[in-house]
Design a protein around this motif. Structure first.
Motif, PDB file in Angstrom:
ATOM      1  N   UNK A 222      23.155   9.312   0.079  1.00 18.59           N
ATOM      2  CA  UNK A 222      23.166   8.688  -1.240  1.00 18.59           C
ATOM      3  C   UNK A 222      24.280   9.236  -2.130  1.00 18.59           C
ATOM      4  N   UNK A 223      24.994  10.238  -1.638  1.00 14.51           N
ATOM      5  CA  UNK A 223      25.962  10.895  -2.508  1.00 14.51           C
ATOM      6  C   UNK A 223      27.173  10.017  -2.727  1.00 14.51           C
ATOM      7  N   UNK A 224      27.801  10.237  -3.870  1.00 12.48           N
ATOM      8  CA  UNK A 224      28.927   9.382  -4.258  1.00 12.48           C
ATOM      9  C   UNK A 224      30.167   9.752  -3.446  1.00 12.48           C
ATOM     10  N   UNK A 225      30.896   8.760  -3.079  1.00 13.73           N
ATOM     11  CA  UNK A 225      32.125   8.952  -2.334  1.00 13.73           C
ATOM     12  C   UNK A 225      33.233   8.221  -3.051  1.00 13.73           C
ATOM     13  N   UNK A 226      34.413   8.758  -3.023  1.00 14.85           N
ATOM     14  CA  UNK A 226      35.518   8.006  -3.614  1.00 14.85           C
ATOM     15  C   UNK A 226      36.764   8.178  -2.763  1.00 14.85           C
ATOM     16  N   UNK A 227      37.662   7.239  -2.960  1.00 19.01           N
ATOM     17  CA  UNK A 227      38.897   7.231  -2.187  1.00 19.01           C
ATOM     18  C   UNK A 227      40.019   7.656  -3.111  1.00 19.01           C
ATOM     19  N   UNK A 228      40.827   8.602  -2.659  1.00 16.82           N
ATOM     20  CA  UNK A 228      41.963   9.033  -3.465  1.00 16.82           C
ATOM     21  C   UNK A 228      43.231   8.861  -2.642  1.00 16.82           C
ATOM     22  N   UNK A 229      44.330   8.746  -3.359  1.00 19.84           N
ATOM     23  CA  UNK A 229      45.590   8.613  -2.644  1.00 19.84           C
ATOM     24  C   UNK A 229      46.192   9.993  -2.404  1.00 19.84           C
ATOM     25  N   UNK A 230      47.424  10.015  -1.942  1.00 15.99           N
ATOM     26  CA  UNK A 230      47.986  11.303  -1.545  1.00 15.99           C
ATOM     27  C   UNK A 230      48.240  12.212  -2.742  1.00 15.99           C
ATOM     28  N   UNK A 231      48.277  11.620  -3.961  1.00 18.47           N
ATOM     29  CA  UNK A 231      48.448  12.458  -5.150  1.00 18.47           C
ATOM     30  C   UNK A 231      47.119  12.808  -5.796  1.00 18.47           C
ATOM     31  N   UNK A 232      46.059  12.668  -5.074  1.00 22.07           N
ATOM     32  CA  UNK A 232      44.709  12.965  -5.536  1.00 22.07           C
ATOM     33  C   UNK A 232      44.274  12.083  -6.694  1.00 22.07           C
ATOM     34  N   UNK A 233      44.822  10.884  -6.786  1.00 24.34           N
ATOM     35  CA  UNK A 233      44.371   9.946  -7.806  1.00 24.34           C
ATOM     36  C   UNK A 233      43.377   8.995  -7.162  1.00 24.34           C
ATOM     37  N   UNK A 234      42.348   8.696  -7.918  1.00 27.75           N
ATOM     38  CA  UNK A 234      41.300   7.852  -7.342  1.00 27.75           C
ATOM     39  C   UNK A 234      41.805   6.411  -7.207  1.00 27.75           C
ATOM     40  N   UNK A 235      41.420   5.775  -6.110  1.00 24.74           N
ATOM     41  CA  UNK A 235      41.788   4.390  -5.872  1.00 24.74           C
ATOM     42  C   UNK A 235      40.505   3.570  -5.860  1.00 24.74           C
ATOM     43  N   UNK A 236      40.485   2.535  -6.686  1.00 24.61           N
ATOM     44  CA  UNK A 236      39.273   1.718  -6.804  1.00 24.61           C
ATOM     45  C   UNK A 236      39.263   0.633  -5.730  1.00 24.61           C
ATOM     46  N   UNK A 237      38.118   0.053  -5.542  1.00 19.00           N
ATOM     47  CA  UNK A 237      38.047  -1.124  -4.704  1.00 19.00           C
ATOM     48  C   UNK A 237      37.526  -0.883  -3.306  1.00 19.00           C
ATOM     49  N   UNK A 238      37.107   0.356  -3.012  1.00 14.15           N
ATOM     50  CA  UNK A 238      36.619   0.642  -1.663  1.00 14.15           C
ATOM     51  C   UNK A 238      35.095   0.738  -1.604  1.00 14.15           C
ATOM     52  N   UNK A 239      34.441   0.356  -2.717  1.00 14.79           N
ATOM     53  CA  UNK A 239      33.022   0.674  -2.844  1.00 14.79           C
ATOM     54  C   UNK A 239      32.198   0.073  -1.710  1.00 14.79           C
TER      55      UNK A 239
END
Lengths: 415, 253
Positions: A226-243
């Motif tokens: 149930x834990x939250x996961x997020x996708x980041x790019x190579x500069x450690x910035x979060x990228x939306x749209x992978x939910x």
């Protein structure tokens, strides 16, 4: 400062008392008392005059801005300046009195500014009591090669070995965090929290200072699902749209686990061994070195030692993540792509660019819920066609491939 | 499963095997790292002492660590044997940088930044034995005397400092003995109050006993006396009935 001013005040008082002392001895003759009192007063005045003469207070002091300053202000400033000069004179007279505290151990410095792997010296390890093992009857004979000798009934760990193993472990942490791996720092003994959190902060890793919930790796989908996961790019910035893609993705696993108290975390280390995750552990003389991949023989009961070790590993991780981000600035991506992750892009964009793959890397974070692991995958995008040219690391692998048959298959698998 | 579990040490080989057998699709990112920086050798026991077999006995304790011995140890034992209360003094054992002992010069017993203690005597004695080539006992005597002198000076300094402070108006509060005496006095006062109360209640009870109602012990009337005498008369010891009745209503009214 305070001591100096006290000395000056008390000293003056003592001087004044000294002059008044003859009063007692000549108390029989009234006129002699008077004369002696006058004498002492004179002496006192002369002393004050001397002090004033010694100080450069005699020089008239100009106000801050003579044109604009009113008379009252100038008077105030004069008296202030007067005081200041008197203070300076006093300082020049009595400044070299008292003691000077040489640099000494401050417990907070190990947490606020931990040593880097280059700062690891035998003296530092000795001062942090890394050499003290357990009573000889409690030893694990597997640690014989880390033990220097017996002193007063306890085993003394060889500090050369400790330093060598610590540097080796630091190198591993640095490399893993340079490759964008998930490094988990675990220290569940009371008092280790701050060191663990600081190390995780420095290395952009993850920390655990409470209980390891058994099965977080072997049964991760149930515990961490149930834990939250997020996708980041190579500069450690979060990228939306992978939910949607992240929703039914397997729980992330660490790539490297640093355990500061292996004795209490056997379950964690066992799970890591079962799941093929390398581990680094602080091995005291009563611990089993085969529980971890990279043992660091040291005293796990000393918080100072734990702070040094966690700090060194955290600094190593910091170096690695800095290298990764610096490479990302130059357009070089140092981590392999995530599997089964598609960029949620417009069809025409996908058509013009070759199919892009993204890499999910996870991040276990402490949060409000059960085990409190958030997962933060990182996005990696590179075109498949000139994959090896964009990625310096893979370029190195290509070189390796020519030398080493073992990596041959790996390259093929990756590509 | 043997006695040891080597899975933690063989993560790299296992990862390779899993990829080879197509269980895992790709090698983990640490695969090359662990290959470049391999784990150290474990479970290897270095031979730490030469085997000295006596007769046919097998060599033993070859792999056990050896005790660490320094020349100061005996000196330390002597000094603290003679001055056991030196061990009761509080002592800071925290190391600043690990190089604390490198700044000490034992050509004199006092060191900047180190309080004088038994260790100073030991180090000074060792220095005298090594540099001035004094015999052990003589070096001990010399170091000991210096130690006593500095301890004496310290006591003098402390006393003078106290006097100075008192003369300039310092107030040190109560000493431990005074505090102890005060507590003892409090306890004594408490006990005295309690004891006075006890005595008063006891005296009141006694007075009540003496001046209480007297008519509880009633005189026997004529008729009752006769009855009692009759009862006694019935149980004359000579008869069979009289044997059980020892005494009677008259004897135990």
């Amino acid at each position: 400062m305070i001591i100096r001013s006290v000395v000056w005040r008390q000293g003056r008082r003592a001087v004044a008392q000294k002059f008044w002392q003859p009063l007692r001895t000549f108390s029989s003759a009234v006129d002699s008392i008077d004369s002696s009192a006058q004498n002492s007063l004179k002496q006192l005045h002369s002393l004050e005059a001397q002090i004033n003469a010694a100080a450069p207070t005699a020089t008239p002091v100009a106000s801050i801005d003579p044109e604009t300053a009113t008379t009252a202000q100038s008077a105030v400033s004069e008296s202030l300046a007067d005081q200041y000069h008197r203070f300076k004179a006093r300082e020049s007279e009595l400044g070299d009195l008292g003691t000077e505290i040489s640099p000494h151990y401050q417990p907070n410095t190990l947490l606020n500014n931990p040593p880097s792997p280059a700062d690891v010296t035998l003296e530092l390890l000795l001062a942090s009591e890394a050499h003290q093992g357990h009573a000889t009857s409690l030893w694990n004979p597997a640690n014989a090669r880390y033990i220097h000798g017996i002193r007063q009934g306890i085993h003394i760990i060889s500090l050369e070995t400790t330093a060598a193993h610590l540097r080796r472990a630091a190198k591993v942490v640095q490399e893993v965090s340079r490759r964008g791996g998930i490094v988990l720092f675990v220290g569940t003994r009371p008092g280790q929290e701050r060191a663990v959190v600081k190390a995780a902060e420095l290395s952009k890793g993850y920390h655990l200072f409470e209980r390891w919930i058994p099965g977080s790796i072997t049964n991760g989908q149930q515990i961490l699902g149930r834990c939250k996961t997020k996708v980041v790019n190579e500069k450690d910035e979060e990228v939306q749209g992978f939910e949607e893609q992240l929703f039914d993705r397997a729980a992330l696993r660490p790539d490297l686990v640093v355990c500061l108290n292996p004795l209490e975390n056997y379950v964690l280390l066992h799970e890591c061994a079962l799941n093929n995750i390398p581990t680094i552990g602080v091995i005291d003389t009563n611990a089993d070195p085969t529980w971890v991949t990279y043992p660091i023989p040291a005293n796990d009961d000393s918080l100072r030692c734990i702070q040094v070790i966690a700090g060194v590993l955290g600094r190593a991780g910091e170096q690695g993540s800095k290298q990764r981000l610096a490479a990302a600035e130059k357009g070089v991506i140092t981590f392999p792509p995530a599997r089964n992750l598609r960029l949620p892009e417009e069809p025409e964009a996908e058509a013009e660019a070759p199919k892009r793959e993204s890499e999910a890397l996870g991040r276990l974070l402490d949060g409000a819920e059960a085990i409190s692991s958030h997962i933060k995958p990182e996005l990696f995008s590179t075109s498949k066609s000139d994959h090896s040219l964009h990625n310096a690391d893979d370029l190195g692998d290509m070189l390796d491939e020519t030398n080493n048959h073992e990596t041959n298959r790996r390259i093929k698998q990756v590509v | 499963m043997g006695r040891y579990d080597f899975r933690a040490l063989r993560v790299r080989q296992n990862a390779k095997a899993l990829v080879d057998s197509k269980r895992n699709p790709a090698l983990p990112l640490w695969y090359n790292i662990v290959g470049d920086i391999p784990p150290s050798e474990t479970l290897a026991r270095p031979v730490l002492r030469a085997p000295r077999p006596k007769g046919n006995s097998k060599p033993s304790r070859m792999f056990q660590p050896l005790p660490i011995v320094y020349p100061e140890d005996r000196l330390r034992k002597d000094f603290f044997g003679d001055h056991p209360w030196e061990l009761a003094r509080p002592r800071i054992i925290l190391e600043d940088s690990g190089n604390d002992a490198k700044g000490y010069d034992w050509s004199r017993i006092e060191q900047p930044g180190k309080p004088l203690d038994g260790e100073s005597v030991v180090q000074r004695q060792l220095w005298l034995m090594q540099h001035e080539k004094l015999p052990k006992a003589q070096a001990y005597d010399k170091a000991r005397r210096e130690f006593y002198r500095h301890r004496h000076l310290e006591a003098v300094k402390r006393r003078v400092a106290k006097e100075e402070a008192l003369s300039t108006g310092a107030y040190f509060g109560k000493g431990p003995l005074e505090v102890g005496m005060e507590l003892e006095d409090q306890a004594f006062e408490h006990w005295r109050n309690w004891a006075t109360q006890q005595i008063e209640t006891e005296q009141a009870n006694r007075a009540q006993m003496m001046s209480g109602p007297q008519n509880e012990t009633q005189e026997l009337s004529e008729g009752e006396l006769d009855l009692a005498v009759e009862e006694v008369a019935e149980s004359i010891p000579a008869t069979n009935e009289g044997k059980s009745a020892l005494g009677g209503a008259m004897l135990h009214p």
